[in-house]
Design an enzyme around this catalytic site. Sequence first.
Site, PDB file in Angstrom:
ATOM      1  N   ASP A 200       0.979  -0.938   0.145  1.00  0.00           N
ATOM      2  CA  ASP A 200       0.078  -0.087  -0.132  1.00  0.00           C
ATOM      3  C   ASP A 200       0.942   1.263  -0.025  1.00  0.00           C
ATOM      4  O   ASP A 200       1.812   1.541   0.982  1.00  0.00           O
ATOM      5  CB  ASP A 200      -0.843  -0.036   1.256  1.00  0.00           C
ATOM      6  CG  ASP A 200      -1.844   1.257   1.137  1.00  0.00           C
ATOM      7  OD1 ASP A 200      -2.555   1.472   0.396  1.00  0.00           O
ATOM      8  OD2 ASP A 200      -2.123   1.716   2.160  1.00  0.00           O
ATOM      9  N   GLU A 284      -1.489  -1.098  -6.112  1.00  0.00           N
ATOM     10  CA  GLU A 284      -2.504  -0.470  -6.627  1.00  0.00           C
ATOM     11  C   GLU A 284      -2.141   0.141  -7.888  1.00  0.00           C
ATOM     12  O   GLU A 284      -1.115   0.584  -8.052  1.00  0.00           O
ATOM     13  CB  GLU A 284      -3.042   0.767  -5.561  1.00  0.00           C
ATOM     14  CG  GLU A 284      -3.995   0.541  -4.761  1.00  0.00           C
ATOM     15  CD  GLU A 284      -4.345   1.731  -3.878  1.00  0.00           C
ATOM     16  OE1 GLU A 284      -5.374   2.360  -4.138  1.00  0.00           O
ATOM     17  OE2 GLU A 284      -3.594   2.342  -3.350  1.00  0.00           O
ATOM     18  N   ASP A 377      -3.183   0.767   7.094  1.00  0.00           N
ATOM     19  CA  ASP A 377      -2.554   0.655   5.844  1.00  0.00           C
ATOM     20  C   ASP A 377      -2.033  -0.880   5.629  1.00  0.00           C
ATOM     21  O   ASP A 377      -2.134  -1.414   4.829  1.00  0.00           O
ATOM     22  CB  ASP A 377      -1.268   1.197   5.844  1.00  0.00           C
ATOM     23  CG  ASP A 377      -1.271   2.641   6.075  1.00  0.00           C
ATOM     24  OD1 ASP A 377      -2.485   3.270   5.707  1.00  0.00           O
ATOM     25  OD2 ASP A 377      -0.422   3.593   6.817  1.00  0.00           O
TER      26      ASP A 377
END
Length: 429
Positions: A200, A284, A377
Amino acid sequence: MYSTQFLKLAYVQKAFQVTLIPSHSQKILINKTIGCTRFVYNHFLALRKELYSAEQKTLNYNACSQQLTLLKKEIEWLKVVDKFALQNSLKNLEAAYKNFFTDLKKAKNKKGVGFPKFKKKHRCKQSYKTNFTNGNIQVIENRLKLPKLGWVKFHKSQQISGKLVNVTVTLTNTGKYIATILCETEIEKHPQVTKNIGLDLGIKSYLVTSDGEVVNNPKYYRTQKRKLRKAHKKLSRSVKGSSNRVKARIKLAHTYERITNLRNDFLHKLSTRLIKENTIICIEDLRVGNMLKNHKLAMSISDSAALASLRASASWSKFVTMLEYKANWHDRVLQKVGTFYPSSQTCNCCGFINPLVKDLKLREWSCPSCSSYNLRDVNASLNILDEGLRILTAAVGIPDALNACGEIVSPGVIQAEIVEAGITRLEVV
Ligand SMILES: [Zn+2]
C-alpha cells in the site's frame, strides 16, 4: 517440483551511468552536437506543422530522414557532428507525434493533449543519443570511445559489461557530462521463493506491506529542504545577469541533483529487496486519476501533506517502473489492482465494507461485523494482495485454488501455475 533451484541467467538490457571527463575541445563538440540535434528537431517540427496546417500529408520519419541528407549538403556545420545523434533526434520527433496521436485518441477532452513543442536551449533536457555499429563505440578501462569525439575519460565506479547498444550523452544543469551506456548483458536471476506480498503506497509512510512492515519516507528530503530553501532565496535575491546569479543557479541545481540521486538510490534498494524476497507483488494501479484522488485526500489533511503527495507521486511512478522491469528480469509477477477497489475500507478478515474508513484520519479501526482490529495501511495492503491474487487466479483458471466463496485456498498453487504459464502481468479488470 519448484524446490530445486538452479542458478538461472537472464539476458537483459541494462544501463550504466558514468560521469565523463571531456577535454575542452570535446566539451565544445558535445555542446555543438546537442545544439544540432535541437536544430534538426525544431526544423522538422516546423516543417511538419506547416504541412499539417496546410492539410497536406504530413512527413513521416523516412521522408524526414531523406530531407535531412539534403539539408546536410546545404548546412555545413551539421556534418561536423555525430550523424546518429541527428537521426535519433528525428526518431524522437516521430515518437512525440505518435504519443500525441495516441493521447488524442484516448482523451475525451481534447484540450489537455499537448502537441509536440519546440525545444529550447534552457529548461529542456540537453542530451543526444548515438547508436552502436561496427565498433564506433568502445569501452576500455576508464575510457569511452564515441563517434566524432574519440576517446573520452570517465570516472569509473562500476564494471561495464555486455554488448553495447547505445550511449546517451547528457549535459546536466550543474554542468556535468553524463554518459548512459546501454548494454545487453547477462544477469543472475534471483532464486525462486514462495512468498507473495501486497503493497500500500501511502502518504504518511512511503509504503506498508502486507507483512506489516512500514517503510518510512526517507529523511533526505527534510534535511535537504533547508538547503533548498536557502538556495532558492539566494537565487531570487541575486541581480539578473550577474555572475552571482549564475553561481546561485548552479548551487540550486546541485541541491536538486543531490535529492534526485538520493531518491533513486532509495528506490533502487527498496525495489531490489522486494523483488528478491517475493514472487507475486500486488500494488494499486497508479493511474493519474488515482494520484489525483490521493492529492485531494492529502490536501484535506494539510498543505504540507499535499506537497508531500505531489512529490511522492513522481517517485511512485518511478518505483513502479523499477518493480516492472526487475520483475521481468527475475521471473516475478507484478499485479496491479484496480483503482475502484476499496482496499482501505474492506475488512480483511470478513470482507465487511466500512464506509467510515473513508476518513483518512482514521488510522486504525475495529470491524463492526467481526470485531477484528485493523491497522489502516496493513489492512489495505492485505486486501491488495488478496485482490491481486484473485485477478491472477481468475485469469489462469485454477478451480482448486478457490473455494465456493471465491476465496483463495492455496496461494502456493496459484503462484506455481502463474510462473509456469509465464504470465508476468495482467491488465487490471
Ligand atoms: Zn471484519
